[in-house]
Design an enzyme around this catalytic site. Sequence first.
Site, PDB file in Angstrom:
ATOM      1  N   HIS A  82       1.586 -23.658  -1.824  1.00  0.00           N
ATOM      2  CA  HIS A  82       1.453 -22.910  -0.570  1.00  0.00           C
ATOM      3  C   HIS A  82       0.695 -23.777   0.422  1.00  0.00           C
ATOM      4  CE1 HIS A  82       0.942 -19.588   2.213  1.00  0.00           C
ATOM      5  NE2 HIS A  82      -0.275 -20.075   2.410  1.00  0.00           N
ATOM      6  N   ASP A 161       1.622  -5.839   1.413  1.00  0.00           N
ATOM      7  CA  ASP A 161       1.048  -6.968   2.163  1.00  0.00           C
ATOM      8  C   ASP A 161       1.749  -7.102   3.513  1.00  0.00           C
ATOM      9  OD1 ASP A 161      -0.252  -9.625   2.683  1.00  0.00           O
ATOM     10  OD2 ASP A 161       1.842 -10.246   2.548  1.00  0.00           O
ATOM     11  N   ARG A 168      -2.773  -5.928  10.642  1.00  0.00           N
ATOM     12  CA  ARG A 168      -3.843  -6.901  10.961  1.00  0.00           C
ATOM     13  C   ARG A 168      -3.496  -7.675  12.226  1.00  0.00           C
ATOM     14  NH1 ARG A 168      -3.681 -10.490   6.025  1.00  0.00           N
ATOM     15  NH2 ARG A 168      -5.187 -11.735   7.168  1.00  0.00           N
ATOM     16  N   SER A 183      -3.814 -11.834   0.630  1.00  0.00           N
ATOM     17  CA  SER A 183      -2.444 -11.745   1.158  1.00  0.00           C
ATOM     18  C   SER A 183      -1.592 -12.893   0.609  1.00  0.00           C
ATOM     19  CB  SER A 183      -2.514 -11.790   2.692  1.00  0.00           C
ATOM     20  OG  SER A 183      -1.263 -12.044   3.253  1.00  0.00           O
ATOM     21  N   LYS A 187       1.491 -12.765  -2.952  1.00  0.00           N
ATOM     22  CA  LYS A 187       2.885 -13.199  -2.989  1.00  0.00           C
ATOM     23  C   LYS A 187       3.077 -14.302  -4.029  1.00  0.00           C
ATOM     24  CE  LYS A 187       2.137 -13.243   1.383  1.00  0.00           C
ATOM     25  NZ  LYS A 187       1.977 -13.214   2.821  1.00  0.00           N
TER      26      LYS A 187
HETATM   27  N1  URA Z   1      -0.427 -16.106   5.610  1.00  0.00           N
HETATM   28  C1  URA Z   1      -0.309 -14.995   4.841  1.00  0.00           C
HETATM   29  O1  URA Z   1       0.625 -14.864   4.057  1.00  0.00           O
HETATM   30  N2  URA Z   1      -1.268 -14.059   4.953  1.00  0.00           N
HETATM   31  C2  URA Z   1      -2.313 -14.162   5.793  1.00  0.00           C
HETATM   32  O2  URA Z   1      -3.125 -13.269   5.843  1.00  0.00           O
HETATM   33  C3  URA Z   1      -2.409 -15.316   6.581  1.00  0.00           C
HETATM   34  C4  URA Z   1      -1.456 -16.287   6.480  1.00  0.00           C
END
Ligand code: URA
Length: 449
Positions: A82, A161, A168, A183, A187
């Site tokens: 990521h 999420d 958010r 968050s 995933k």
């Molecule tokens: N990327 C995400 O998947 N979540 C966040 O909160 C910020 C960046």
Amino acid sequence: MFVPGLIERKRDGGALAAEEWRDLLAAYAAGELPDYQVAALLMAVFFRGMAREETAGLLEGMMGSGGRLDFSGLGRPVVDKHSTGGVGDKVSLVLAPLVASCGVAVPMMSGRGLGHTGGTLDKLESIPGFRTGLSLEETLAQVGRLGCAMIGQTPEIAPVDKKLYALRDVTATVECIPLIAASIMSKKLSEGLNGLVLDVKLGSGAFITDAARSQELAETMIALGTARGCPTVALLTAMDRPLGRACGNALEVEESVMALRGEGPQDLMDVTMALAVEMLVLAGVPGGRRSGGDPRAAARSELEAAVKSGRAAETFKAVIEAQGGNPAVVDDPAILPQAAEVEVYRASAGGTVLQVEPRVIGRAVVQMGGGRQKVDDVVDPSVGFVITARPGQSVTKGEPLASIFARDAAGVDLARAALGRAIRIGKGHADPLPLVAARINATGTERLA
Ligand code: URA
């Protein structure tokens, strides 16, 4: 569950238990909680923060809202990467097929452009026909067959999420480390991974520009991954200038194809290789540790062999074909969408390139049509820049620094003005961040530069 009491406790500096987060998020996912109560709770989290155990409870609730990939019968390790995002960051496009071609399964789940940063899904969709919306079942089957899929967040993965992120986004609660960490990890950990590598960007083009906060974000995600049995490693990498030369969707696909053939710009090759080495080491491939050798050196030679033999590029071709795209782009990138207007941008004076400011470049790509200013904007894959100027380079007046790819004359004007602001030439001395500054894992931080 008495929600005003939970908000009050968080507001006053207390913590919610894992079961409270689970019940709360289940109710929110089911549409039984109004946005205003969840928004109040998020704002309380923003100001009060969260201890690691509470963040783990939030993560649990997020993951519990959806399904998971199960690769247990696959017979090879499953590892993903990521990135916290950047400008010109096309690493995922190179890394996923490269690592998969070395025997590691990579179910690369990515996002779209966010703010000034580009998104892997938008880049992939510039390949004619490429489909990023695979179901969990299709993803499992493709990873089983090819070792790699490149997909977006499916509706089954951590659906709450997605709902929380949208809330958010409009309540000024995005920039909160425990919320970001939970968050992202909800995933990634739903992918059923055996290891995860994080590329945490540092510098003015990064999502979080403060180095101490970037380190804290990395450490929080590592703690969450490790606690759930997923060994997690982070590299801190430079985003004080664009990565590679191409910035813009189709242009970045073309540069990725070059990188898969071993002909990419050096900085892109170096960051990709550094992350790929970490992925192979986590996966225990090619068994360097078992053979008593240096696992990093063994991983690097395996990766170099995959590029040299053409295996990495062939894997990308196979993934493109499997996901409905035209695999011929790997042999002939001219098939990609082409911009109507192309102009060379030259140095207005001689001197040293002091800075190539990534945020200005990223915003210009969005304004030229290469990203979204409104949620329903359609992305123009052809636009962007190829910037050859690097910080520290000496240039003479009139020397080409970049090429502009725009859809019309107004786009060229906007791009020219952006390059004028982004590329600073002067007499001083450039001080770019080290490309790969540190490696962080559950045991601590190792400075690499
Ligand atoms: N990327 C995400 O998947 N979540 C966040 O909160 C910020 C960046």
